[in-house]
Design an enzyme around this catalytic site. Structure first.
Site, PDB file in Angstrom:
ATOM      1  CD  GLU A 216      -2.892   1.231   2.421  1.00  0.00           C
ATOM      2  OE1 GLU A 216      -3.548   2.181   2.417  1.00  0.00           O
ATOM      3  OE2 GLU A 216      -2.760   0.269   3.195  1.00  0.00           O
ATOM      4  CG  ASN A 257      -7.887   0.943   2.662  1.00  0.00           C
ATOM      5  OD1 ASN A 257      -9.006   0.640   2.081  1.00  0.00           O
ATOM      6  ND2 ASN A 257      -7.414   0.520   3.677  1.00  0.00           N
ATOM      7  CG  ASP A 318      -9.097  -1.969   5.711  1.00  0.00           C
ATOM      8  OD1 ASP A 318      -9.143  -1.550   4.585  1.00  0.00           O
ATOM      9  OD2 ASP A 318      -8.551  -1.829   6.892  1.00  0.00           O
ATOM     10  CD  GLU A 319      -9.855  -1.281  10.453  1.00  0.00           C
ATOM     11  OE1 GLU A 319      -9.494  -1.959  11.342  1.00  0.00           O
ATOM     12  OE2 GLU A 319      -9.137  -0.051  10.131  1.00  0.00           O
ATOM     13  CE1 TYR A 418      -2.447  -8.679   9.366  1.00  0.00           C
ATOM     14  CE2 TYR A 418      -3.307  -7.040  10.699  1.00  0.00           C
ATOM     15  CZ  TYR A 418      -3.457  -7.666   9.496  1.00  0.00           C
ATOM     16  OH  TYR A 418      -4.468  -7.323   8.854  1.00  0.00           O
ATOM     17  CG  ASP A 463      -1.321  -0.049  13.950  1.00  0.00           C
ATOM     18  OD1 ASP A 463      -1.261   0.045  12.758  1.00  0.00           O
ATOM     19  OD2 ASP A 463      -2.103  -0.756  14.717  1.00  0.00           O
TER      20      ASP A 463
END
Length: 664
Positions: A216, A257, A318-319, A418, A463
């Site tokens: 990404e 995304n 997603d999300e 992950y 993150d």
């Protein structure tokens, strides 16, 4: 000395030698004469030697004796489709053994040669399939694939067998993967991951027969220049990534995304942001009810696909409603009912957006991929079955078995696989010792293989950008990469315990040539950092924490100290010649994932801390000049017009060239 596994017992490689090897003359012989002298087969039975490789071989039939490569060994290839791979292989053999075999396209393979063969007739109705290979070590080394992929993977096995020397055990294998997709994912979505890091990753992936890399990453857009403000890659850089992927037989899966997590693109496009019932805009959500939003997204992907060489497009999905609910956006329900009738619900608008993007992607000849978690909730229209789904989050009302039953191809991208900067790291030991396979999803374990199950991948997420440097991420990924290679190839485990697997992986090591970079090109010491071709020095506006760094005439010097992860801490030196407690840092500016990642962020000196990753600087040397790149943002040190030191934009690299002058 490298150890080889012999009937479950480790023995020294030296014990495998069946007879002395005559010394080579050093001069290459004619193409039609013996180019090396193979070691004679043993006269009596010898223990079965199973080559130590990761992933382990599907099977191995040992034969007596060994074969040693010499300076006369050649790589013989007759099919032009294998020529580039043969040249790559020759260089890798040189990196692994210091022997540089010549690549020849004529004549027969002589004893001691390596022969690469492409036999397309063996793809159908044969055990090789599209990625399998046959490897025979006798008087010659012969690698046969039904495709160039298969032949390439055979050379990976030979390279690993050479990781301890130039001697190969005689024997034969027909080796092929259990799963078609054996992957790694890297989110360079907010952080900027260096091109050098990607090259090392792909080199190691190829060494492990991993064949898919999801990225990404933002491509600098000419059509939408307002989207290029941090963390982006130039089109030429993406072309370089595509070329590397072709070289290493890796399929790229690029992602932008949508319709959630779009803040890297929507910051300068508020008119496309979803607005709630109170008139508040959501910076990360695309308004799927607006025709302009669909045109914007497909325009971005069309431009990106001009430079990504790929059969896929990943749109994330997603999300979208993470931290909120559809009820806060009543226009979505109204839009759904207008399009699909009075029984339609909000999720219909979401699924419709995915289906329309799928249709657009299919027009370009590609396959669309999405994450699974956006598919939950009631909806009256079905998702197009030709969309591939990557399953990461367990959802009881939409398990992988139901997706497979609906006709989707499904990849296992489980959260258990992950590696998160500043967060969860996969428990590789538990996964290995529990016998994890791609059948084990989050929330469901399939009872048996399904033809729609494509494989599995590990995924690297940032993150918290400032929690780990990319060198630390690289080190943390060493065993996870080797685990996913073993799990997706599907061969018998090469070690009974995880500790044994670690020992094996460390003996084999990284791919040949992986250690090309000199991460500490300057010895620790005190330096004046002067702009190359000029007299301006890197200095600080004052002696206190928070003072801006700038280029000027002051006689400031800096103490450079190498860090454990391959960078430098750059510490200001006082007028008395002693190092202060102030270090070059990047803390000002907008923070994304805990650090200023955008171009133009001002560089300052701050109180030194060994834990502050933003105080770590990558030093690259070119002759007598060096360049400083921040370890977290991966943006170089630049000079603004007023002399202030700032982070440079990605497409303005290289950053300022400095001349280090040792002063102590």
């Amino acid at each position: 000395m490298r150890l080889l596994r012999v009937a479950g017992v480790a023995v020294a490689a030296l014990a495998l030698l069946a007879a002395p090897v005559p010394a080579a003359s050093g001069a290459p012989g004619p193409a039609d004469t013996a180019s090396a002298v193979p070691e004679s087969p043993a006269r009596s039975a010898v223990p079965e030697v199973v080559p130590e490789v990761v992933p382990a071989l599907t099977e191995w039939t040992a034969r007596p004796g060994t074969l040693r490569l010499t300076p006369r060994s050649r790589i013989v290839v007759r099919d032009e489709a294998l020529r580039a791979d043969a040249e790559t292989f020759a260089q890798e053999v040189a990196d692994a053994t210091d022997l540089r075999p010549r690549v020849v396209t004529r004549g027969r393979a002589a004893p001691g040669d390596i022969e690469l063969v492409l036999d397309r007739s063996r793809r159908q109705g044969d055990v090789l399939g599209p990625e399998g290979y046959e490897l025979t070590v006798a008087d010659t080394v012969r690698v046969t694939g039904s495709t160039d992929d298969g032949a390439f993977y055979g050379t990976r096995t030979v390279l690993q067998m050479l990781s301890g020397g130039v001697t190969l055990p005689r024997g034969r294998t027909v080796d092929r993967p259990a799963y078609a997709e054996r992957g790694v994912g890297v989110c360079a979505c907010y952080v900027h991951v260096s091109m050098e890091w990607f090259e090392r990753l792909m080199r190691d992936m190829a060494h492990l027969k991993l064949n898919q890399l999801w990225i990404e990453a933002k491509v600098a857009s000419d059509a939408y220049p307002g989207t290029a403000f941090w963390g982006y890659y130039t089109k030429d850089e993406v072309r370089q990534l595509s070329a590397l992927a072709r070289k290493y037989h890796i399929t790229l899966v690029p992602e932008i995304n949508s319709p959630g997590h779009m803040d890297p693109y929507l910051e300068n496009h508020p008119e496309l942001q979803l607005t709630d019932v109170d008139g508040e805009r959501s910076p990360s959500r695309l308004d799927i009810t607006e025709p302009a939003a669909f045109d914007f997204y497909t325009g971005l992907l069309d431009e990106a696909l001009e430079v990504w060489d790929t059969p896929y497009w990943h749109m994330g999905a997603d999300e979208y409603m993470l931290g909120s609910e559809y009820a806060a956006y009543p226009q979505i329900a109204e839009y759904a009912r207008e399009r699909f009738g009075p029984e339609a619900v909000e999720q219909d608008a979401f699924v419709d957006f995915l289906n329309r993007v799928d249709g657009h992607v299919r027009e370009s000849g590609r396959t669309l991929r999405i994450w699974n978690d956006g598919l939950t909730g009631d909806h009256t229209i079905p998702l197009n079955p030709d969309i591939d789904v990557e399953f990461w989050l367990g959802e009881p009302d939409q398990p992988p078995s139901s997706l497979l039953a609906d006709g989707h191809r499904v990849m296992n991208a489980a959260y258990a696989l992950y590696l998160v900067r500043g967060g969860f790291h996969m428990d590789t030991r538990e996964l290995y010792e529990s016998g994890w396979t791609p059948l084990r999803f989050e929330g469901e374990t399939l009872p048996e293989r399904h033809p729609g199950l494509t494989g599995a991948k590990i995924t690297l997420w940032p993150d918290t950008a400032s929690a780990e440097t990319e060198n630390e991420v690289e080190a943390a990924a060493f065993m996870p990469l080797r685990f996913i290679s073993q799990a997706t190839w599907g061969s018998p485990r090469p070690a009974d315990t995880y500790d044994g697997f670690v020992e094996l992986a460390e003996r084999i090591g990284h791919a040949p040539g992986w250690h090309d970079a000199d991460r500490h090109p300057l010895p620790d010491g005190t330096y004046a950092l002067t702009v190359a071709g000029g007299d301006e020095r890197l200095t600080a506006a004052g002696p206190e924490a928070g003072a801006e760094a700038a280029f000027g005439a002051a006689a400031t010097t800096w103490a450079l100290t190498g860090t454990r992860d391959g960078y430098y801490q750059v510490r200001a030196v006082g007028g008395d010649g002693a190092a202060t407690d102030l270090c070059l840092d990047v803390v000002r500016g907008r923070r994304y994932l805990g650090a200023p990642l955008e171009a133009g962020a001002v560089v300052t000196q701050e109180t030194c801390s060994e834990e502050a990753r933003t105080q770590r600087w990558q030093v690259t040397a070119d002759g007598g000049e060096v360049r400083l790149v921040n370890a977290i943002s991966q943006l170089g040190l630049a000079r603004r017009d007023d002399g202030t030191a700032v982070q440079q934009a990605p497409d303005r690299q290289p950053p300022v060239a400095l001349r280090p002058v040792a002063t102590g």
